[in-house]
Design an enzyme around this catalytic site. Sequence first.
Site, PDB file in Angstrom:
ATOM      1  N   GLY A 264     -30.884 -46.262  74.874  1.00  0.00           N
ATOM      2  CA  GLY A 264     -31.640 -46.901  73.798  1.00  0.00           C
ATOM      3  C   GLY A 264     -32.014 -45.906  72.726  1.00  0.00           C
ATOM      4  CG  ASN A 265     -32.630 -46.946  68.987  1.00  0.00           C
ATOM      5  OD1 ASN A 265     -33.664 -47.361  68.504  1.00  0.00           O
ATOM      6  ND2 ASN A 265     -31.534 -47.707  69.097  1.00  0.00           N
ATOM      7  NE  ARG A 266     -38.844 -40.961  69.522  1.00  0.00           N
ATOM      8  CZ  ARG A 266     -39.317 -39.931  68.855  1.00  0.00           C
ATOM      9  NH1 ARG A 266     -38.506 -38.941  68.541  1.00  0.00           N
ATOM     10  NH2 ARG A 266     -40.568 -39.880  68.491  1.00  0.00           N
ATOM     11  CB  SER A 267     -35.863 -48.479  66.416  1.00  0.00           C
ATOM     12  OG  SER A 267     -36.338 -49.488  65.570  1.00  0.00           O
TER      13      SER A 267
ATOM     14  CB  ALA B 109     -32.152 -48.135  65.463  1.00  0.00           C
TER      15      ALA B 109
END
Length: 408
Positions: free
Chosen positions: A210-213, A277
């Site tokens: 995943g990502n930090r958005s 994102a």
Amino acid sequence: MTEPRRVVLGVGGGIAAYKVCELLRLLTESGHDVQPVPTSSALHFVGTATWEALSGHSVATDVWTDVPDVPHVALGRTADLIAVAPATADLLAKAAQGRADDLLTATLLTARCPVLYAPAMHTEMWEHPATRDNVGTLRRRGGIVMDPAVGRLTGTDSGPGRMPDPSQIADLALLLLARPDALPRDMSGVRVLISAGGTREPLDPVRFLGNRSSGRQGWALAQVAAARGATVAVVAASVELPDPSGVQVTRVGTAAQLHEAMLAAASDADVVVMAAAVADFRPRDTQQHKIKKDGREPNPVVLVRNPDILTELVRDRRTGQVIVGFAAETGDADGDVMTHGRDKLARKGADLLVVNAVGAGKAFEVGTNEAVILSADGTEVDVAHGLKTQLAAAVWDVVSARLAQPAR
Ligand code: C5P
């Protein structure tokens, strides 16, 4: 933080008054001076002591207290913002008619600052032609009337009429304090589709890439567009925020689901904003069962490419549709943030690209952002460091100006 400003918090006589204590806190914790002005019916739900303790101000409902200070004129004249929550059907009617029979309605009549209304009432009252007319009148005069949220109402019924979440009222209130002209009603009839959040690509039933958005920038875009009159749909990837009121939200997880949902909805939109994102790659295989250590070296994860949704939206766009991309850049040995941004705009073919520098403490998981809005025609708008809603308002300013141009 912006410098302290003076907010009048009008509280109507509805059960949602209890949630307005939280709104009051959010505004004071942002450093602002908040004067609650409840109606006498509001005090049936939340008493004077609570408003006074939370605000640090004494509280009155009528114009016969502290008469030498002429409070009904003084409050309106000195306010930088009036927020009315809950805005009951009765309060909206009185405000639309210009009645002034208590301290709050008199204050509304003397104020020259932005007025933000957060309605809360039963669905029948919200949908009644009288309320529709009153809301229309207030909006025509420049009042910012949020749409109520949809959900459980007092008792067992459910529908449109819940007060918008206090955090979302605070978001718009703080935006108006930072920029009083941020919410003109210039997007009525404009259909907007926004992707928000960050995709999650499963490795096994419990793990993902995943990502930090957080989805906050996408949420800000949706809230501001809705407050400016647009019809707004959001496709949200892994966003843990309450639905913005008046916005249709579809929740997804993976890039493939986001891809499908965006392409299905895009043909109905006048403006598409890809603020999500999106993972560029996903694991080729998703394991059915949790991957075990088993005392051996891990298997490498094989990645495959995800479709570039923005590029496909541009390829399939219909005439006149405005497409906006976001580019989170850090800059590297090949070029700085803006060089990468300009290259990306050209490569993706979007009309606008919002380029923001990301990295330690910047943009992700915080309420603030700064960016440059690049247009395909070469113009660039710098948006100074500020609230994510301020960046959203700047994006809609540029989009609105484009939509107002004769057919391209
Ligand atoms: O190429 P990059 O990921 O930096 O581009 C960012 C822009 O492209 C964002 O608007 C993002 O939502 C969009 N994007 C996309 N599909 C992908 C990757 C990014 O639509 N697979």
